[in-house]
Design a protein around this motif. Structure first.
Motif, PDB file in Angstrom:
ATOM      1  N   GLN A 171      -4.870  80.585  55.244  1.00  0.00           N
ATOM      2  CA  GLN A 171      -3.904  80.008  54.304  1.00  0.00           C
ATOM      3  C   GLN A 171      -4.147  78.514  54.084  1.00  0.00           C
ATOM      4  O   GLN A 171      -4.017  78.016  52.968  1.00  0.00           O
ATOM      5  N   ARG A 172      -4.495  77.815  55.153  1.00  0.00           N
ATOM      6  CA  ARG A 172      -4.740  76.379  55.011  1.00  0.00           C
ATOM      7  C   ARG A 172      -5.861  76.110  54.016  1.00  0.00           C
ATOM      8  O   ARG A 172      -5.763  75.202  53.180  1.00  0.00           O
ATOM      9  N   ARG A 173      -6.913  76.910  54.097  1.00  0.00           N
ATOM     10  CA  ARG A 173      -8.028  76.697  53.190  1.00  0.00           C
ATOM     11  C   ARG A 173      -7.663  77.096  51.766  1.00  0.00           C
ATOM     12  O   ARG A 173      -8.104  76.461  50.808  1.00  0.00           O
ATOM     13  N   VAL A 174      -6.858  78.127  51.615  1.00  0.00           N
ATOM     14  CA  VAL A 174      -6.402  78.535  50.275  1.00  0.00           C
ATOM     15  C   VAL A 174      -5.620  77.398  49.629  1.00  0.00           C
ATOM     16  O   VAL A 174      -5.804  77.090  48.448  1.00  0.00           O
ATOM     17  N   HIS A 207      -8.273  75.588  47.125  1.00  0.00           N
ATOM     18  CA  HIS A 207      -8.135  76.235  45.826  1.00  0.00           C
ATOM     19  C   HIS A 207      -6.873  75.819  45.073  1.00  0.00           C
ATOM     20  O   HIS A 207      -6.947  75.345  43.935  1.00  0.00           O
ATOM     21  N   ALA A 208      -5.723  76.016  45.698  1.00  0.00           N
ATOM     22  CA  ALA A 208      -4.464  75.821  44.962  1.00  0.00           C
ATOM     23  C   ALA A 208      -4.182  74.348  44.665  1.00  0.00           C
ATOM     24  O   ALA A 208      -3.721  74.009  43.568  1.00  0.00           O
ATOM     25  N   LEU A 209      -4.460  73.478  45.624  1.00  0.00           N
ATOM     26  CA  LEU A 209      -4.070  72.078  45.469  1.00  0.00           C
ATOM     27  C   LEU A 209      -4.782  71.415  44.296  1.00  0.00           C
ATOM     28  O   LEU A 209      -4.183  70.594  43.591  1.00  0.00           O
ATOM     29  N   ARG A 210      -6.012  71.780  44.059  1.00  0.00           N
ATOM     30  CA  ARG A 210      -6.763  71.130  42.976  1.00  0.00           C
ATOM     31  C   ARG A 210      -6.094  71.367  41.627  1.00  0.00           C
ATOM     32  O   ARG A 210      -5.982  70.448  40.815  1.00  0.00           O
ATOM     33  N   ILE A 232       3.609  75.689  44.422  1.00  0.00           N
ATOM     34  CA  ILE A 232       4.195  77.020  44.608  1.00  0.00           C
ATOM     35  C   ILE A 232       3.704  77.967  43.517  1.00  0.00           C
ATOM     36  O   ILE A 232       3.351  79.123  43.785  1.00  0.00           O
ATOM     37  N   ASP A 233       3.660  77.478  42.276  1.00  0.00           N
ATOM     38  CA  ASP A 233       3.146  78.311  41.175  1.00  0.00           C
ATOM     39  C   ASP A 233       1.680  78.654  41.379  1.00  0.00           C
ATOM     40  O   ASP A 233       1.256  79.797  41.147  1.00  0.00           O
ATOM     41  N   ALA A 234       0.889  77.658  41.811  1.00  0.00           N
ATOM     42  CA  ALA A 234      -0.543  77.889  42.007  1.00  0.00           C
ATOM     43  C   ALA A 234      -0.802  78.901  43.122  1.00  0.00           C
ATOM     44  O   ALA A 234      -1.704  79.740  43.023  1.00  0.00           O
ATOM     45  N   LEU A 235      -0.023  78.845  44.187  1.00  0.00           N
ATOM     46  CA  LEU A 235      -0.213  79.775  45.307  1.00  0.00           C
ATOM     47  C   LEU A 235       0.110  81.213  44.914  1.00  0.00           C
ATOM     48  O   LEU A 235      -0.315  82.153  45.591  1.00  0.00           O
TER      49      LEU A 235
END
Length: 303
Positions: free
Chosen positions: A212-215, A219-222, A194-197
């Motif tokens: 959004q899925r690709r974001v 990006h965010a999950l890593r 949530i913080d990364a997004l």
């Protein structure tokens, strides 16, 4: 490692009871009993015993079991594969379930689904390994009779049947560990994702028209996985402690079961060797966690 060896050696000597009872028959003569204790070095002072243990350890000798009269290394190496199978399976299942559940909760923050996942995670963290183990054993092993209630495999199974038997016997012990530790992964990943997004790079990616899925996954999950990676290393200590209880409940023939049996017998050499092996595993896991940090975040490599 030296600290772990030292603390383990002296703490075990504080256990109530006489380790001589694990070796000597109460009906033995005093002369024979004294000779037996001398052979195992139990008639010497703690300082001398500690120095001799370090000397033998430096030569790769973990000693001889009081009860089984076998080299400790042989006993532990025979049981280690079972513990690695249990702990590795529990960790793999936990990560495989924890990542998608954490992502699902983060991408549906404050929704009914998110609250349901959070409640489940908090409930899992509140569980106690022996309690959930006994419950699963009673329901699926005793009442329903769907799964075996103990051991690691059927004694007469061979070939493909043996692997199937191992997998079936692994279900309940593995599930016990997964249910207890899954919540930590899910809740940690949810919070960090949530913080990364909300970071600028994710906002910019969305502004450029990226789905959004690709974001989330690209990006965010890593970045969100960094704290979760740390948790994986720290949770190995929990798996070690949980394995002792879980293997005892399910009579699973791993290192944890050896520890449980050796405590009741005051078998110091087995306890010392088992704790030394587990301490080494935790140290290696933390080292691998540091390496994984560098792979996930290039800034760590250049710091």
């Amino acid at each position: 490692m030296w600290f772990a060896v030292t603390v383990t050696f002296f703490l075990l000597r504080l256990l109530p009871g006489d380790p001589a009872l694990a070796i000597a028959d109460p009906g033995m003569t005093e002369e024979l009993r004294a000779k037996l204790l001398a052979d195992y070095g139990l008639d010497r002072s703690l300082g001398v015993q500690y120095w001799e243990y370090l000397t033998q350890l430096a030569q790769g000798n973990l000693g001889v079991s009081f009860r089984q009269n076998q080299p400790v290394l042989d006993i532990l190496l025979e049981r280690l594969p079972w513990t690695l199978l249990l702990a590795g399976s529990a960790l793999a299942v936990t990560v495989a379930l924890g990542i998608p559940l954490g992502v699902l909760a983060a991408t549906h923050a404050k929704s009914g689904l998110d609250r349901f996942i959070q409640v489940g995670g908090i409930t899992g963290q509140s569980l106690f390994v022996p309690s959930i183990g006994v419950l699963l054993l009673y329901v699926f092993g005793v009442q329903l009779g769907l799964l075996p209630i103990g051991g690691a495999m059927d004694g007469d199974a061979t070939g493909a049947a043996a692997w199937g038997s191992i997998a079936v016997h692994l279900i309940l012990p593995c599930l016990s560990l997964v249910l207890v530790q899954l919540g930590s992964y899910v809740l940690t990943l949810r919070s960090t994702l949530i913080d990364a997004l909300g970071e600028d790079y994710c906002t910019l990616a969305r502004a450029k028209g990226m789905p959004q899925r690709r974001v989330v996954w690209r990006h965010a999950l890593r970045n969100a996985l960094l704290p979760t990676t740390t948790l994986v290393g720290l949770q190995l200590g929990f798996l070690v402690g949980g394995a002792v209880l879980t293997e005892s409940i399910y009579a699973y023939p791993g290192v944890g079961r050896s520890i449980f049996e050796a405590v009741g017998q005051l078998d110091f050499p087995v306890l010392q060797g088992a704790f030394l092996m587990l301490a080494f595993a935790v140290i290696v896991a933390n080292l691998l966690t540091d390496v994984a940090y560098g792979l996930l975040d290039p800034r760590v490599r250049t710091a």
